[in-house]
Scaffold this active site. Structure first.
Site, PDB file in Angstrom:
ATOM      1  N   TYR A 115       0.878  -1.164   0.000  1.00 42.36           N
ATOM      2  CA  TYR A 115       0.000   0.000   0.000  1.00 42.36           C
ATOM      3  C   TYR A 115       0.918   1.218   0.000  1.00 42.36           C
ATOM      4  O   TYR A 115       1.753   1.362   0.893  1.00 42.36           O
ATOM      5  CB  TYR A 115      -0.869   0.038   1.256  1.00 42.36           C
ATOM      6  CG  TYR A 115      -2.000  -0.950   1.305  1.00 42.36           C
ATOM      7  CD1 TYR A 115      -3.119  -0.784   0.505  1.00 42.36           C
ATOM      8  CD2 TYR A 115      -1.953  -2.043   2.173  1.00 42.36           C
ATOM      9  CE1 TYR A 115      -4.174  -1.683   0.561  1.00 42.36           C
ATOM     10  CE2 TYR A 115      -2.997  -2.944   2.234  1.00 42.36           C
ATOM     11  CZ  TYR A 115      -4.107  -2.758   1.427  1.00 42.36           C
ATOM     12  OH  TYR A 115      -5.142  -3.651   1.493  1.00 42.36           O
ATOM     13  N   HIS A 150     -11.306  -6.313  -3.844  1.00 45.05           N
ATOM     14  CA  HIS A 150     -10.929  -6.351  -2.423  1.00 45.05           C
ATOM     15  C   HIS A 150     -11.906  -7.209  -1.615  1.00 45.05           C
ATOM     16  O   HIS A 150     -12.259  -6.885  -0.474  1.00 45.05           O
ATOM     17  CB  HIS A 150     -10.852  -4.938  -1.843  1.00 45.05           C
ATOM     18  CG  HIS A 150      -9.719  -4.744  -0.876  1.00 45.05           C
ATOM     19  ND1 HIS A 150      -8.421  -4.599  -1.283  1.00 45.05           N
ATOM     20  CD2 HIS A 150      -9.679  -4.684   0.483  1.00 45.05           C
ATOM     21  CE1 HIS A 150      -7.632  -4.437  -0.243  1.00 45.05           C
ATOM     22  NE2 HIS A 150      -8.368  -4.505   0.852  1.00 45.05           N
ATOM     23  N   ASP A 200      -7.186  -1.276  -5.295  1.00 45.37           N
ATOM     24  CA  ASP A 200      -8.649  -1.347  -5.249  1.00 45.37           C
ATOM     25  C   ASP A 200      -9.223  -0.868  -3.924  1.00 45.37           C
ATOM     26  O   ASP A 200     -10.381  -1.139  -3.607  1.00 45.37           O
ATOM     27  CB  ASP A 200      -9.136  -2.774  -5.538  1.00 45.37           C
ATOM     28  CG  ASP A 200      -8.523  -3.809  -4.602  1.00 45.37           C
ATOM     29  OD1 ASP A 200      -7.789  -3.417  -3.679  1.00 45.37           O
ATOM     30  OD2 ASP A 200      -8.773  -5.010  -4.811  1.00 45.37           O
TER      31      ASP A 200
END
Length: 533
Positions: A311, A430, A339
């Site tokens: 991330y 996700h 996502d």
């Protein structure tokens, strides 16, 4: 069987997880017992926001040494509990962790989860809040003066660590677990996992967005594809071996990275790494893993492939340092997750309102995040503004292959491959946790097969979401996917091998579109049900 191996490793952890629960409900796991919880957790969290802080500051949370810091020479031998209770303000904030007293006042300024979660435990024992979500060496590199000394156990009130009703319920459920052989599919394990996980843990793992339409559609999408088996073939000998992300794998599935493994099992991601290594499949380690990357690497077998999920941090310097570290540690690829620009509205997680996570910072640092659940509390460091230009930036700082996780339309698949030349893409929403009514990965795969079959032939496309059976994996491979994220490895191996034989194929490269029919209508029930008869 993988499930049995992971179950066995859980027995000693049950005793640790229920420390403090009265003997009346403490689980007694026989030496040959095989507990369940490790078998269901296929999702991993170091609180990810710590990664950015530690890279830019001298406190390293990922060091291999697990010893706690030594108290300063001026520290008293024992600190009375009454003294700890006096330090419960922002100006003087003490907490107890594993019997040791720490001055957390300075931590309030930078704690990625916000100051409120620490202040809620100020002047009290914070062990239950701290241990499940932090690497075991987190405290080691605090300044020496932050360690006040051991608390005097004789002064602790009898009810200070009294187990909650939820902890008692969990201990009793673990004591009454049936043997692993009682579960024959993933749904069976899921039912048992709900019983033995805390309310906060279950709500975090299971929660999905809004009305859960996407969550159920992820599985239902597979029901619109029916097989066209070929019979009278020699199928006694088959092979499920393949290569995913350039890494050899014994199955066309991988463990997708996810957060907070330690909420469900004290060994966290290390347990999943061991199981993946024994099964010969690939493990994804989350940027938000609750074990350090050093711990994960130490648990893998020689030659075992690990992929790191990234991330992007709002501070790109933190992400750059992290990428260089995991590259040096031998990770094989970077799985850039795109996502989940912001946390979805996960209502089950919000309703659980785990006390240890409330009042954390929202993605944009607003105070309205109070009570929004674990997902919001751990995502404050993530940058919502991830751009396509971040891919060339990543290429400049690492030689690792880049995988884009979270593609949800054909146009973005084309862009990823044709304009940015990524190694692979993963079709994913996700797990239905972000935008409700986003398309199911199997639906996107089918659209990609219809519109751009050439992309599927030339590039690596994977799916993540809704895979509950080995037959789901086979359907995706028939349409051109190289593999899928999935849980319950031992169940999947059996179901994939049985499905291949009954389809009349002996290797994965024999799976092709001609073995499928698309049924343009909804079939089956809206929810997956187990077949226990």
């Amino acid at each position: 069987m993988l499930a049995a191996r992971t179950f066995r490793s859980f027995s000693s952890s049950v005793r640790r997880a229920t420390r403090g629960v009265s003997s009346r409900v403490r689980p007694q796991v026989a030496a040959s017992g095989q507990p369940w919880t490790a078998g269901i957790i296929t999702a991993g969290v170091v609180i990810g926001s710590y990664a950015g802080y530690t890279i830019l500051n001298p406190v390293r949370l990922d060091a291999p040494d697990r010893k706690a810091p030594k108290p300063s020479e001026a520290a008293p031998r024992h600190i009375p509990y009454e003294e700890v209770q006096k330090h419960n303000t922002r100006e003087s904030c003490w907490v107890i962790i594993d019997g040791q007293v720490y001055d957390a006042t300075s931590v309030l300024e930078w704690h990625p989860g916000g100051a409120a979660v620490i202040l809620r435990n100020a002047g009290k024992d914070a062990t239950k809040a701290f241990v499940p979500i932090h690497p075991p060496n987190t405290l080691q590199h605090l300044p020496m003066e932050a360690h006040i000394g051991p608390v005097d156990p004789a002064t602790i009130p009898e009810d200070a660590n009294k187990p909650t009703e939820d902890e008692i319920r969990v201990a009793e459920a673990r004591q009454n677990l049936p043997p692993p052989s009682a579960a024959i599919n993933l749904h069976d394990i899921e039912i048992l996992a709900e019983k033995v996980l805390t309310r906060t843990a279950w709500a975090y793992y299971r929660s999905t967005a809004d009305d859960e339409a996407t969550y159920f559609e992820n599985s239902n999408a597979f029901k619109r594809f029916w097989f066209r088996p070929r019979v009278m073939n020699k199928v006694s000998q088959i092979s499920t071996a393949t290569t995913l992300f350039g890494i050899p794998s014994s199955l066309p599935i991988f463990i997708c990275p996810a957060a907070l493994y330690r909420l469900g099992h004290p060994d966290g991601e290390m347990n999943a790494v061991r199981a993946a290594g024994q099964e010969g499949i690939i493990q994804g380690i989350s940027n938000n893993a609750s074990c350090s990357t050093e711990e994960c690497v130490s648990a893998k077998l020689p030659g075992q492939g690990l992929v790191f999920q990234l991330y992007l941090n709002k501070d790109r310097r933190a992400s750059e340092a992290l990428v260089k570290k995991i590259e040096a540690q031998g990770f094989k690829a970077i799985m850039l997750t795109v996502d989940s620009a912001v946390p979805g509205k996960r209502e089950l997680d919000q309703r659980a309102k785990g006390e240890d996570f409330n009042d954390g910072p929202s993605t944009f640092g607003k105070s309205e995040s109070s009570g929004l659940g674990v997902a919001h509390a751990i995502s404050g460091y993530q940058d919502p503004d991830i751009l396509w230009d971040d891919i060339p930036w990543l290429r400049r700082i690492t030689k690792l292959p880049i995988i884009i996780k979270g593609v949800q339309c054909v146009e973005d698949a084309e862009k990823a491959f044709e304009e940015y030349g990524v190694k692979a893409i993963i079709l994913s929403n996700h797990g239905g946790r972000e935008l409700d009514y986003s398309p199911a990965p199997m639906t996107i795969l089918y659209e990609l097969y219809q519109r751009r079959p050439d992309l599927l032939k030339k590039n690596e496309v994977y799916i993540d979401g809704g895979v509950r059976r080995g037959t789901d994996v086979l359907k995706a491979l028939c349409l051109g996917a190289r593999g899928s994220a999935s849980g319950g490895r031992s169940f999947m191996r059996e179901e994939i091998e049985t499905g291949m034989r009954l389809l009349g194929v002996t290797s994965l490269d024999q799976l092709r579109p001609e073995l499928l029919s698309y049924m343009d209508k909804r079939l089956g029930q809206p929810e997956r049900r187990s077949n226990r008869s």
